[in-house]
Write an enzyme that holds these catalytic residues in place. Sequence first.
Site, PDB file in Angstrom:
ATOM      1  N   ALA A 182       8.124  -3.191  -8.301  1.00  0.00           N
ATOM      2  CA  ALA A 182       7.313  -3.556  -7.128  1.00  0.00           C
ATOM      3  C   ALA A 182       6.242  -4.556  -7.548  1.00  0.00           C
ATOM      4  O   ALA A 182       5.715  -4.485  -8.660  1.00  0.00           O
ATOM      5  CB  ALA A 182       6.658  -2.309  -6.551  1.00  0.00           C
ATOM      6  N   GLU A 255      17.574   6.232  -3.744  1.00  0.00           N
ATOM      7  CA  GLU A 255      16.575   7.310  -3.696  1.00  0.00           C
ATOM      8  C   GLU A 255      15.562   6.890  -2.639  1.00  0.00           C
ATOM      9  O   GLU A 255      14.686   6.066  -2.903  1.00  0.00           O
ATOM     10  CB  GLU A 255      15.904   7.488  -5.062  1.00  0.00           C
ATOM     11  CG  GLU A 255      16.842   7.924  -6.166  1.00  0.00           C
ATOM     12  CD  GLU A 255      17.414   9.315  -5.959  1.00  0.00           C
ATOM     13  OE1 GLU A 255      16.900  10.066  -5.121  1.00  0.00           O
ATOM     14  OE2 GLU A 255      18.412   9.631  -6.624  1.00  0.00           O
ATOM     15  N   LEU A 256      15.702   7.445  -1.444  1.00  0.00           N
ATOM     16  CA  LEU A 256      14.934   6.906  -0.306  1.00  0.00           C
ATOM     17  C   LEU A 256      13.820   7.851   0.127  1.00  0.00           C
ATOM     18  O   LEU A 256      13.374   8.692  -0.630  1.00  0.00           O
ATOM     19  CB  LEU A 256      15.908   6.582   0.830  1.00  0.00           C
ATOM     20  CG  LEU A 256      17.086   5.673   0.399  1.00  0.00           C
ATOM     21  CD1 LEU A 256      18.044   5.444   1.556  1.00  0.00           C
ATOM     22  CD2 LEU A 256      16.594   4.351  -0.161  1.00  0.00           C
ATOM     23  N   CYS A 289       7.391  10.670  -2.598  1.00  0.00           N
ATOM     24  CA  CYS A 289       8.528  11.009  -1.738  1.00  0.00           C
ATOM     25  C   CYS A 289       8.758  12.514  -1.670  1.00  0.00           C
ATOM     26  O   CYS A 289       9.445  12.991  -0.777  1.00  0.00           O
ATOM     27  CB  CYS A 289       9.783  10.308  -2.232  1.00  0.00           C
ATOM     28  SG  CYS A 289      10.100  10.641  -3.958  1.00  0.00           S
ATOM     29  N   GLU A 386       7.143   9.957   7.432  1.00  0.00           N
ATOM     30  CA  GLU A 386       6.413  10.096   6.172  1.00  0.00           C
ATOM     31  C   GLU A 386       5.013   9.522   6.357  1.00  0.00           C
ATOM     32  O   GLU A 386       4.887   8.375   6.798  1.00  0.00           O
ATOM     33  CB  GLU A 386       7.079   9.195   5.135  1.00  0.00           C
ATOM     34  CG  GLU A 386       8.057   9.813   4.222  1.00  0.00           C
ATOM     35  CD  GLU A 386       8.479   8.820   3.133  1.00  0.00           C
ATOM     36  OE1 GLU A 386       8.962   7.725   3.472  1.00  0.00           O
ATOM     37  OE2 GLU A 386       8.342   9.160   1.955  1.00  0.00           O
TER      38      GLU A 386
HETATM   39  P1  NAP Z   1       9.605  -0.043  -0.010  1.00  0.00           P
HETATM   40  O1  NAP Z   1       8.773  -0.768   0.953  1.00  0.00           O
HETATM   41  O2  NAP Z   1      10.966   0.342   0.377  1.00  0.00           O
HETATM   42  O3  NAP Z   1       9.651  -0.952  -1.314  1.00  0.00           O
HETATM   43  C1  NAP Z   1      10.346  -0.552  -2.490  1.00  0.00           C
HETATM   44  C2  NAP Z   1      10.729  -1.773  -3.271  1.00  0.00           C
HETATM   45  O4  NAP Z   1      11.663  -2.538  -2.514  1.00  0.00           O
HETATM   46  C3  NAP Z   1       9.593  -2.722  -3.593  1.00  0.00           C
HETATM   47  O5  NAP Z   1       9.775  -3.207  -4.887  1.00  0.00           O
HETATM   48  C4  NAP Z   1       9.765  -3.820  -2.554  1.00  0.00           C
HETATM   49  O6  NAP Z   1       9.335  -5.082  -2.954  1.00  0.00           O
HETATM   50  C5  NAP Z   1      11.248  -3.880  -2.458  1.00  0.00           C
HETATM   51  N1  NAP Z   1      11.681  -4.515  -1.210  1.00  0.00           N
HETATM   52  C6  NAP Z   1      11.083  -4.484  -0.003  1.00  0.00           C
HETATM   53  N2  NAP Z   1      11.815  -5.185   0.909  1.00  0.00           N
HETATM   54  C7  NAP Z   1      12.894  -5.632   0.239  1.00  0.00           C
HETATM   55  C8  NAP Z   1      14.041  -6.399   0.609  1.00  0.00           C
HETATM   56  N3  NAP Z   1      14.219  -6.825   1.874  1.00  0.00           N
HETATM   57  N4  NAP Z   1      14.946  -6.683  -0.332  1.00  0.00           N
HETATM   58  C9  NAP Z   1      14.786  -6.242  -1.591  1.00  0.00           C
HETATM   59  N5  NAP Z   1      13.730  -5.522  -2.016  1.00  0.00           N
HETATM   60  C10 NAP Z   1      12.807  -5.223  -1.103  1.00  0.00           C
HETATM   61  O7  NAP Z   1       8.921   1.296  -0.483  1.00  0.00           O
HETATM   62  P2  NAP Z   1       7.458   1.495  -1.020  1.00  0.00           P
HETATM   63  O8  NAP Z   1       6.518   1.484   0.109  1.00  0.00           O
HETATM   64  O9  NAP Z   1       7.188   0.594  -2.166  1.00  0.00           O
HETATM   65  O10 NAP Z   1       7.617   2.976  -1.627  1.00  0.00           O
HETATM   66  C11 NAP Z   1       7.495   4.080  -0.834  1.00  0.00           C
HETATM   67  C12 NAP Z   1       8.836   4.618  -0.365  1.00  0.00           C
HETATM   68  O11 NAP Z   1       9.634   4.948  -1.488  1.00  0.00           O
HETATM   69  C13 NAP Z   1       8.695   5.888   0.420  1.00  0.00           C
HETATM   70  O12 NAP Z   1       9.556   5.884   1.523  1.00  0.00           O
HETATM   71  C14 NAP Z   1       9.114   6.963  -0.568  1.00  0.00           C
HETATM   72  O13 NAP Z   1       9.553   8.144   0.028  1.00  0.00           O
HETATM   73  C15 NAP Z   1      10.147   6.252  -1.344  1.00  0.00           C
HETATM   74  N6  NAP Z   1      10.336   6.875  -2.653  1.00  0.00           N
HETATM   75  C16 NAP Z   1      11.481   7.569  -2.852  1.00  0.00           C
HETATM   76  C17 NAP Z   1      11.699   8.192  -4.057  1.00  0.00           C
HETATM   77  C18 NAP Z   1      12.958   8.949  -4.292  1.00  0.00           C
HETATM   78  O14 NAP Z   1      13.288   9.168  -5.453  1.00  0.00           O
HETATM   79  N7  NAP Z   1      13.699   9.340  -3.272  1.00  0.00           N
HETATM   80  C19 NAP Z   1      10.747   8.095  -5.089  1.00  0.00           C
HETATM   81  C20 NAP Z   1       9.582   7.368  -4.843  1.00  0.00           C
HETATM   82  C21 NAP Z   1       9.408   6.752  -3.611  1.00  0.00           C
HETATM   83  P3  NAP Z   1       7.906  -5.695  -2.562  1.00  0.00           P
HETATM   84  O15 NAP Z   1       7.032  -5.139  -3.632  1.00  0.00           O
HETATM   85  O16 NAP Z   1       8.085  -7.161  -2.652  1.00  0.00           O
HETATM   86  O17 NAP Z   1       7.591  -5.220  -1.184  1.00  0.00           O
END
Ligand code: NAP
Length: 482
Positions: A182, A255-256, A289, A386
């Site tokens: 990120a 892992e969402l 998450c 969430e």
């Molecule tokens: P996010 O907005 O989905 O971003 C995650 C990563 O994806 C970041 O590096 C982001 O880059 C990148 N990204 C965003 N849009 C993209 C696109 N169109 N194409 C490719 N990459 C893209 O999530 P977050 O806010 O950082 O993290 C929180 C989320 O993660 C929560 O929903 C949480 O539940 C989930 N999570 C899940 C787990 C699990 O194991 N299930 C563990 C931890 C967190 P940028 O930095 O450029 O935006």
Amino acid sequence: MHLFNTGLFREQAYVNGEWISAAGGESIEVTNPADGQVIGQVPMLGEPETRDAIDAAARAFVSWRALLPHERGVLLETWYRLLLSHREDLARIMTLEQGKPLADSRNEIDYASGFIKWFAEEGRRMNGETIASHLPDRRLFVYREPIGVTACITPWNFPSAMMTRKASAALAAGCTMVARPAIETPFSALALAELSNRAGIPPGVFSVVTGSGRKIGAELCTNPQVRALSFTGSTEVGRVLLRQSADSVKKMSMELGGHAPFIGYPDVGVERLVEGAITAKFQTCGQDCLAANRIYIHRDIYDDFLEKFSRKTGSMKIGNGLTEDVDLGPLMNEEAVHKAEQHIEDALSKGARLMTGGNRSKKGGLFFEPTVLADIGPDMAIYREETFGPVAGVTPFDDNDDIAAMANDSEYGLASYIYSDNLSRVHRLSSALEYGMVAVNCVKMTGPPAPFGGVKQSGLGREGSTHGLDEYSELKYVCIQV
Ligand code: NAP
């Protein structure tokens, strides 16, 4: 920045064993969420540099897969020991860019390094099978082979552990990996890359590209050389990546998001419930998450629980994570603060009661008061989405409520918590819960030996455990006439 080893703080991306900048020199500043100060900058890379990293990973794959599992294991073990010996620096880098308390960052480095150690050993056991033949003159064998070049995209809430959980499994299986951390927290991943280099992991085997999520993500998804992609992040972005990858048909591990129910019964006593709910809700300031986002408490102890839980929540110390006795750091960004405010406002407008907190902290910036809301119902946003912030929503339930159906009333299915000493109730409920993980009378449940992952809209695949290698390997069936 006070580090014992300043060489761990890298402001360039790591591609094919070299530290690189963007061709046009574009970079992006990274700030400390605790005070808004710029910590450093990293290159703003896009498709061309990502393609270079993928090409390098494809070249490196040839010799990396040819190593004996034992030889890869020795290199991973060296990487693991380097993480441990630089634990304090890695934790400081994480707290600076992520904001979490230093004690939590140290725990995350232990957690993150544990995956490398685990897969260094597990790679040696990537065994196939022999099958009893269905034909008279044939011998049937199944080999497990590395899938090829892999990629990962990781979030900012666990900047080291999400990276090692994916990379060490991929490398142990004999795959190479291009990783995209990120943009808020690239320095932890770059420090891991520096240590992988010092460990002797060859160029191209593990590259870290920094920059635009959209551009790098698009290349990782559409490039046919990438055979597997592992993502941790929101369900929304996960869906985008699945769609983008459809044309190149690759193995996807997702892992969402999560929306964990926490179900508390009176038989365990209110103190244990309060202790469990505090940890399940407020770790990483609720930006987890696995965070308990719906806390269901049996009506017999509801008022008592609310009173004690709110008092304890209100006494938590907010501050800069570098200060040793802080419980809660800042939120990651202004959107996160806004979402917490929205969830509170929406719940209060629909009849919830504010028990403690509810506002931005007097410390200013991205600090937010730990908050408890009582009488949360299904019509409120916090019950459905969430929060990803330090806001706890509590809902009462009665004996004649179908608590499993209430807990399952969500598109998510990652983690869940049950607190009860009644054995048959625990067994009944844990099989009725539509969640990938169930913690009973405890909060900490994850670790290298455990299969981490969700069902429904919380994802695909499992990380860690003996199953973690499956995401990076394929079965090859060989039938020999004898
Ligand atoms: P996010 O907005 O989905 O971003 C995650 C990563 O994806 C970041 O590096 C982001 O880059 C990148 N990204 C965003 N849009 C993209 C696109 N169109 N194409 C490719 N990459 C893209 O999530 P977050 O806010 O950082 O993290 C929180 C989320 O993660 C929560 O929903 C949480 O539940 C989930 N999570 C899940 C787990 C699990 O194991 N299930 C563990 C931890 C967190 P940028 O930095 O450029 O935006």
